[in-house]
Design a protein around this motif. Structure first.
Motif, PDB file in Angstrom:
ATOM      1  N   PHE A  47      -1.876   5.302  10.592  1.00  0.00           N
ATOM      2  CA  PHE A  47      -0.853   4.887  11.556  1.00  0.00           C
ATOM      3  C   PHE A  47      -0.268   6.120  12.244  1.00  0.00           C
ATOM      4  O   PHE A  47       0.024   7.119  11.585  1.00  0.00           O
ATOM      5  CB  PHE A  47       0.276   4.124  10.845  1.00  0.00           C
ATOM      6  N   LYS A  48      -0.105   6.010  13.566  1.00  0.00           N
ATOM      7  CA  LYS A  48       0.519   7.090  14.337  1.00  0.00           C
ATOM      8  C   LYS A  48       1.634   6.503  15.201  1.00  0.00           C
ATOM      9  O   LYS A  48       1.480   5.428  15.783  1.00  0.00           O
ATOM     10  CB  LYS A  48      -0.522   7.798  15.209  1.00  0.00           C
ATOM     11  N   HIS A  98       0.714   2.741  16.159  1.00  0.00           N
ATOM     12  CA  HIS A  98      -0.677   2.433  16.511  1.00  0.00           C
ATOM     13  C   HIS A  98      -1.515   2.688  15.252  1.00  0.00           C
ATOM     14  O   HIS A  98      -1.317   3.690  14.579  1.00  0.00           O
ATOM     15  CB  HIS A  98      -1.187   3.335  17.640  1.00  0.00           C
ATOM     16  N   TYR A  99      -2.434   1.800  14.944  1.00  0.00           N
ATOM     17  CA  TYR A  99      -3.235   2.017  13.752  1.00  0.00           C
ATOM     18  C   TYR A  99      -4.727   2.084  14.078  1.00  0.00           C
ATOM     19  O   TYR A  99      -5.199   1.523  15.061  1.00  0.00           O
ATOM     20  CB  TYR A  99      -2.983   0.931  12.694  1.00  0.00           C
ATOM     21  N   THR A 100      -5.458   2.768  13.211  1.00  0.00           N
ATOM     22  CA  THR A 100      -6.911   2.871  13.311  1.00  0.00           C
ATOM     23  C   THR A 100      -7.519   2.596  11.946  1.00  0.00           C
ATOM     24  O   THR A 100      -7.101   3.185  10.940  1.00  0.00           O
ATOM     25  CB  THR A 100      -7.354   4.274  13.770  1.00  0.00           C
ATOM     26  N   ILE A 101      -8.482   1.691  11.869  1.00  0.00           N
ATOM     27  CA  ILE A 101      -9.207   1.400  10.634  1.00  0.00           C
ATOM     28  C   ILE A 101     -10.509   2.201  10.644  1.00  0.00           C
ATOM     29  O   ILE A 101     -11.306   2.085  11.575  1.00  0.00           O
ATOM     30  CB  ILE A 101      -9.523  -0.100  10.493  1.00  0.00           C
ATOM     31  N   ASN A 114       4.818  12.040  12.049  1.00  0.00           N
ATOM     32  CA  ASN A 114       4.698  10.689  12.580  1.00  0.00           C
ATOM     33  C   ASN A 114       3.307  10.098  12.351  1.00  0.00           C
ATOM     34  O   ASN A 114       2.878   9.191  13.063  1.00  0.00           O
ATOM     35  CB  ASN A 114       5.008  10.682  14.081  1.00  0.00           C
ATOM     36  N   THR A 115       2.614  10.612  11.346  1.00  0.00           N
ATOM     37  CA  THR A 115       1.284  10.116  10.976  1.00  0.00           C
ATOM     38  C   THR A 115       1.300   9.696   9.503  1.00  0.00           C
ATOM     39  O   THR A 115       1.743  10.456   8.647  1.00  0.00           O
ATOM     40  CB  THR A 115       0.204  11.185  11.184  1.00  0.00           C
ATOM     41  N   VAL A 116       0.843   8.486   9.250  1.00  0.00           N
ATOM     42  CA  VAL A 116       0.810   7.969   7.883  1.00  0.00           C
ATOM     43  C   VAL A 116      -0.595   7.429   7.613  1.00  0.00           C
ATOM     44  O   VAL A 116      -1.106   6.604   8.377  1.00  0.00           O
ATOM     45  CB  VAL A 116       1.841   6.847   7.661  1.00  0.00           C
ATOM     46  N   LEU A 118       0.830  -1.202   0.000  1.00  0.00           N
ATOM     47  CA  LEU A 118       0.000   0.000   0.000  1.00  0.00           C
ATOM     48  C   LEU A 118       0.866   1.254   0.000  1.00  0.00           C
ATOM     49  O   LEU A 118       1.928   1.297   0.632  1.00  0.00           O
ATOM     50  CB  LEU A 118      -0.923   0.006   1.224  1.00  0.00           C
ATOM     51  N   GLU A 119       0.391   2.267  -0.710  1.00  0.00           N
ATOM     52  CA  GLU A 119       1.094   3.547  -0.781  1.00  0.00           C
ATOM     53  C   GLU A 119       0.351   4.595   0.038  1.00  0.00           C
ATOM     54  O   GLU A 119      -0.877   4.631   0.068  1.00  0.00           O
ATOM     55  CB  GLU A 119       1.212   4.011  -2.229  1.00  0.00           C
ATOM     56  N   ALA A 120       1.130   5.467   0.685  1.00  0.00           N
ATOM     57  CA  ALA A 120       0.545   6.522   1.525  1.00  0.00           C
ATOM     58  C   ALA A 120       0.509   7.840   0.763  1.00  0.00           C
ATOM     59  O   ALA A 120       0.539   7.860  -0.467  1.00  0.00           O
ATOM     60  CB  ALA A 120       1.348   6.650   2.817  1.00  0.00           C
TER      61      ALA A 120
END
Length: 470
Positions: free
Chosen positions: A444-445, A399-402, A460-462, A369-371
């Motif tokens: 992602f953070k 840490h990730y959030t969907i 630091n956020t992707v 996957l590309e950001a």
């Protein structure tokens, strides 16, 4: 909404590698074929992964027949005709006849009343990528699209009172550029010829040594064979085994390999896979060193080596498997004869930051996957992969959030440390499975747990945008 924190015990590279030679956590993991669980289990023995031939073969659409009288199993369909002779440990794959080894490279075993074959058999003969996800207790099988070529087996066999010679080597057909095809075929043929000449020289030397004596009951032998390890994306990687017996308790096998670009005919060395300035030597050496220590600890290698391993060479012998760069060492190079030829697979995904862009397709299987605002497209059932760098020793973790967990879910996650040195960084890998059509995102953070999510900076956020196609 879903949130996950990666902390705790480190999961080394050996937790997600091609299924050769690693110790088992559960000896009967579940099997997923192209993202769908089949009603069968794999079998782990001696650190090797074996798969039920009938269950996997039939799931792929092949016809499986068993002859109790002959002790053989046949696999037919899709242009393949394979006969497995369990009594004589022999496989006939179309026109290629070879003997099975005792490990999962291409061997087999009987569990109960069922035939299980090693992971290498399925990779070489049925076009599968085999990945053992130890953390989640499953073996993942992915079908690969092989090159539009045919591979025939050229054979030569002869025997005199001095030597027995058996040669098998591949000859490819179907390339648009006949000059490239002829060049590659010539290299393969010459490799077999060199083995023949080596055997003839050995026989002459033995005859001279025995001159004037009552004669030796021994006869020299040359056995030269091959395995196709990677045959996709315009690349072909082939391994050769050159066995020479010159008398005594046993012969010696030397392994060699060739990896070709089928369009240009260029043969790649290990360094050709990596970007300029990439310290692949240190990176792979650390993995090999760690794995040697693990094998010694498990009793699979002796405690005392002939020569201590320090580092691979920049042009280290290697080949490509369906999921890894595999470096290897000859008999007696580091350990006694009984250790055999040592192979160490390094999963493509952990080399992501080092591979040249020309080889980015090696990361396929799971889509990378590309950001940065790029819309990533997945079909239902496909897997999208996120790879990020981090260093847990600093206290920071990802840490990730969907956004919508009905559309995608976390399938597996892994941490691969750069080395065992204190303060070493890591590569983190997450695989997300597409469940149903729609648009969502995974964010992602990177922050310290005790400082909280609010401390995360933009750097630091992707964010990964995902569209799941209907």
């Amino acid at each position: 909404m879903n949130k996950k924190v990666i902390i705790g015990a480190v999961v080394l590279l050996i937790l997600f590698v091609p299924a050769f030679g690693f110790a088992a956590v559960d000896n009967q993991p579940a099997i997923e074929l192209n993202g769908v669980e089949i009603q069968a289990a794999a079998y782990i023995d001696g650190g090797n992964v074996y798969l039920p031939l009938r269950a996997v073969g039939e799931a792929l659409g092949y016809k499986i027949d068993w002859s109790e009288k002959d002790g053989t199993v046949s696999v037919s369909g899709s242009g393949k005709n394979i006969m497995i002779d369990l009594k004589n440990n022999k496989v006939t794959a179309n026109d290629h006849v070879y003997y099975m080894s005792g490990d999962a490279a291409d061997g087999g075993t009987i569990v109960g009343d069922r035939t299980y074959m090693g992971a290498g058999f399925f990779s070489a003969n049925l076009g599968l990528k085999v990945l053992w996800d130890r953390q989640n207790g499953k073996v993942e099988l992915e079908s690969v699209k092989e090159n539009a070529i045919s591979i025939k087996t050229a054979k030569e066999a002869s025997e005199t009172d001095k030597i027995k010679i058996t040669l098998q080597y591949p000859q490819i057909e179907g390339l648009d550029d006949k000059a490239v095809q002829d060049s590659i075929n010539s290299i393969f043929k010459n490799s077999a010829g060199a083995a023949r000449n080596e055997g003839l020289k050995n026989a002459d030397n033995m005859a001279q040594d025995d001159a004037g004596s009552a004669g030796s009951p021994n006869k020299c032998e040359t056995y030269f064979d091959y395995r196709v390890k990677y045959n996709q994306n315009g690349l072909l990687s082939v391994v050769f085994m050159n066995y020479q017996y010159t008398g005594g308790a046993h012969g010696l096998t030397a392994q060699s390999s060739h990896t070709f670009n089928l369009k240009t005919g260029v043969e790649y060395k290990l360094k050709d896979l990596f970007r300029n300035g990439a310290d692949y030597v240190s990176f792979i050496s650390d993995i090999v060193s760690s794995e040697i220590n693990e094998r010694v600890k498990q009793g699979r290698l002796p405690e005392h080596s002939i020569t201590p391993f320090k580092a691979i060479k920049d042009d280290q012998d290697f080949y490509l498997s369906n999921s890894a760069v595999v470096v290897y060492f000859q008999q007696y190079e580091y350990f006694p004869y009984a250790a055999g030829i040592l192979e160490f697979p390094v999963d493509f995904s952990v080399l992501k930051d080092m591979l040249k862009l020309d080889f980015s397709f090696l990361l396929d299987g799971a889509k990378l996957l590309e950001a940065s605002g790029t819309q990533n497209s997945l079909n239902i059932g496909e897997t999208g992969r996120v790879i990020l760098r981090g260093n847990p020793t600093t206290g920071y973790t990802w840490h990730y959030t969907i956004e919508n967990s009905d559309l995608v879910k976390l399938d597996s996650e892994y941490e691969v440390r750069d080395s065992n040195m204190i303060g070493a960084g890591s590569t983190f890998i997450w695989n997300f499975r597409a469940l149903q059509a729609g648009r969502t995102s995974v964010t992602f953070k990177y922050y310290r747990e005790w400082e909280g999510e609010a401390s995360t900076t933009a750097d630091n956020t992707v964010e990964y945008l995902i569209r799941v196609n209907p």
